[in-house]
Design a protein around this motif. Structure first.
Motif, PDB file in Angstrom:
ATOM      1  N   ALA A 273     -10.167  -6.315  -8.098  1.00  0.00           N
ATOM      2  CA  ALA A 273      -8.850  -5.821  -8.444  1.00  0.00           C
ATOM      3  C   ALA A 273      -8.983  -4.801  -9.552  1.00  0.00           C
ATOM      4  O   ALA A 273      -9.807  -4.944 -10.440  1.00  0.00           O
ATOM      5  CB  ALA A 273      -7.962  -6.963  -8.897  1.00  0.00           C
TER       6      ALA A 273
ATOM      7  N   ILE B  88      -4.952 -10.690 -12.091  1.00  0.00           N
ATOM      8  CA  ILE B  88      -3.654 -10.148 -11.666  1.00  0.00           C
ATOM      9  C   ILE B  88      -2.530 -10.834 -12.430  1.00  0.00           C
ATOM     10  O   ILE B  88      -1.603 -10.177 -12.911  1.00  0.00           O
ATOM     11  CB  ILE B  88      -3.487 -10.298 -10.143  1.00  0.00           C
TER      12      ILE B  88
ATOM     13  N   VAL C 224      -3.820  -4.179  -6.592  1.00  0.00           N
ATOM     14  CA  VAL C 224      -4.516  -5.342  -6.048  1.00  0.00           C
ATOM     15  C   VAL C 224      -5.315  -4.822  -4.861  1.00  0.00           C
ATOM     16  O   VAL C 224      -4.743  -4.484  -3.824  1.00  0.00           O
ATOM     17  CB  VAL C 224      -3.520  -6.437  -5.610  1.00  0.00           C
TER      18      VAL C 224
ATOM     19  N   ILE D 294      -0.467 -15.681  -7.906  1.00  0.00           N
ATOM     20  CA  ILE D 294       0.102 -14.329  -8.023  1.00  0.00           C
ATOM     21  C   ILE D 294       1.605 -14.366  -7.753  1.00  0.00           C
ATOM     22  O   ILE D 294       2.388 -13.737  -8.472  1.00  0.00           O
ATOM     23  CB  ILE D 294      -0.621 -13.353  -7.074  1.00  0.00           C
TER      24      ILE D 294
ATOM     25  N   MET E 269      -6.968  -3.403 -12.504  1.00  0.00           N
ATOM     26  CA  MET E 269      -5.785  -3.621 -13.332  1.00  0.00           C
ATOM     27  C   MET E 269      -5.409  -2.326 -14.026  1.00  0.00           C
ATOM     28  O   MET E 269      -6.214  -1.411 -14.131  1.00  0.00           O
ATOM     29  CB  MET E 269      -6.056  -4.674 -14.408  1.00  0.00           C
TER      30      MET E 269
END
Length: 109
Positions: A1, A45, A20, A78, A3
């Motif tokens: 992922a 996440i 994501v 999530i 960020m």
């Protein structure tokens, strides 16, 4: 992922974009010797969503998802984090299909 980058402190209104990318897995990413692991980790996440949710300059959050899916447990982590953000900010998600940029909205609950 991937960020969002460390934001600079700003007094202006902002939109947080959280990417994501890759298979959704539980936990946190580990440093990879040769770049990206190709996975999106639920802990990372969730942390990004919480950070955006607490930042007073962030007025809206966009989550862009390019993932084939993954762990149901990680997806639930999530989902719960997005619900927390939605309680106080405008939130939208966009699911991407490959790199063409064609996708569909994830909707608003």
């Amino acid at each position: 992922a991937e960020m969002f980058k460390t934001p600079t402190v700003s007094q202006k209104d902002a939109v947080a974009i959280i990417y994501v990318e890759g298979t959704i897995l539980p936990g946190h990413s580990q440093p990879a010797l040769f770049g990206s692991s190709g996975a999106a980790f639920s802990g990372d996440i969730r942390k990004a969503l919480e950070k955006a949710g607490k930042d007073k300059s962030v007025k809206a959050v966009v989550m862009r998802v390019d993932s084939p899916g993954g762990s149901a447990e990680a997806s639930e982590v999530i989902l719960n984090a997005t619900r927390q953000v939605r309680a106080g900010k405008t939130f939208t998600g966009r699911r991407e299909f490959g790199r063409e940029g064609k996708g569909r909205g994830l909707g608003h609950q």
